[in-house]
Scaffold this active site. Sequence first.
Site, PDB file in Angstrom:
ATOM      1  N   GLY A   1     -47.314  43.034  -9.803  1.00  0.00           N
ATOM      2  CA  GLY A   1     -47.134  44.160 -10.709  1.00  0.00           C
ATOM      3  C   GLY A   1     -46.457  43.729 -11.999  1.00  0.00           C
TER       4      GLY A   1
ATOM      5  N   ARG B   1     -50.956  41.407  -0.838  1.00  0.00           N
ATOM      6  CA  ARG B   1     -52.069  42.077  -0.158  1.00  0.00           C
ATOM      7  C   ARG B   1     -53.344  41.237  -0.207  1.00  0.00           C
ATOM      8  NH1 ARG B   1     -54.254  45.968  -2.330  1.00  0.00           N
ATOM      9  NH2 ARG B   1     -53.324  45.832  -4.405  1.00  0.00           N
TER      10      ARG B   1
ATOM     11  N   GLY C   1     -44.765  49.392  -5.881  1.00  0.00           N
ATOM     12  CA  GLY C   1     -44.890  50.697  -6.512  1.00  0.00           C
ATOM     13  C   GLY C   1     -46.330  50.983  -6.878  1.00  0.00           C
TER      14      GLY C   1
ATOM     15  N   TYR D   1     -42.742  62.485  -7.436  1.00  0.00           N
ATOM     16  CA  TYR D   1     -42.447  61.065  -7.664  1.00  0.00           C
ATOM     17  C   TYR D   1     -40.944  60.809  -7.632  1.00  0.00           C
ATOM     18  CZ  TYR D   1     -42.149  56.620 -10.209  1.00  0.00           C
ATOM     19  OH  TYR D   1     -41.856  55.329 -10.599  1.00  0.00           O
TER      20      TYR D   1
ATOM     21  N   LYS E   1     -38.514  58.769  -4.801  1.00  0.00           N
ATOM     22  CA  LYS E   1     -37.610  57.700  -5.224  1.00  0.00           C
ATOM     23  C   LYS E   1     -36.172  58.017  -4.821  1.00  0.00           C
ATOM     24  CE  LYS E   1     -40.545  55.005  -7.445  1.00  0.00           C
ATOM     25  NZ  LYS E   1     -40.845  53.627  -6.981  1.00  0.00           N
TER      26      LYS E   1
ATOM     27  N   LEU F   1     -41.887  51.570 -18.396  1.00  0.00           N
ATOM     28  CA  LEU F   1     -41.941  50.118 -18.478  1.00  0.00           C
ATOM     29  C   LEU F   1     -42.873  49.661 -19.585  1.00  0.00           C
ATOM     30  CD1 LEU F   1     -42.119  49.294 -14.670  1.00  0.00           C
ATOM     31  CD2 LEU F   1     -40.175  48.881 -16.193  1.00  0.00           C
TER      32      LEU F   1
ATOM     33  N   ARG G   1     -53.839  52.097 -17.808  1.00  0.00           N
ATOM     34  CA  ARG G   1     -53.408  53.441 -17.439  1.00  0.00           C
ATOM     35  C   ARG G   1     -53.274  54.250 -18.724  1.00  0.00           C
ATOM     36  NH1 ARG G   1     -48.503  52.106 -13.107  1.00  0.00           N
ATOM     37  NH2 ARG G   1     -49.716  50.800 -11.679  1.00  0.00           N
TER      38      ARG G   1
END
Length: 209
Positions: free
Chosen positions: A14, A38, A80, A131, A135, A159, A167
Amino acid sequence: MSDKLHALVLGATGLVGKALVNQLLDDGRYQSVTCLLRKPLPQHLFKSPNQKLQPIVIDFNQLEDYQGYFSAAHIYVCLGTTIKQAGSRSAFRRVDFEYVHIAAQLARAQRALSFVWISSVGADAKSRNFYLRVKGELENAIMGMTGLNNASGVRPSLLLGERQDFRLGEQIGMQAAKVFAPLLRGKFAKYRPVHAADVAAQMIRLQQF
């Protein structure tokens, strides 16, 4: 501590995870950096060749089966996702709460020196925002664990950095945030956008050396 340390990273591909791993590879205090993944690691993602890097492909749905890797001194969790990416709220919670919570339990079982994970600014278990509520619930669950050494959650705002996946919402948000960031002062300063590399550096500073 004179002996070089071993680090374990979850969520290495990420935005923050990539920056973190590259910083760990440059950090002379670490002998090795193991990344649980993964799928196989893209060759171009990290500095190569580097003998400190140890990528391991696992099934995160069976994370308990990989408990031995959590004997590393420092555990970094950058896992995340988004509800859109995950496909549902339950799938989102599985990644952002369950995987991280299990990782904390495994770190405790293996007596890791410290455990650092990424939360979010505004995290609150009572929030109406799903969300932020997840968290916040995770923060409460981890910080309420007995026997987990030096647990710390970082709370970044939006970020900044180059993502592998596009996105649209975040791109629009980043542009808007850059405009309004100078106005965010005092108690609102925590909402300023932050570079992924700075979050990664903060995670390293929070570890117990």
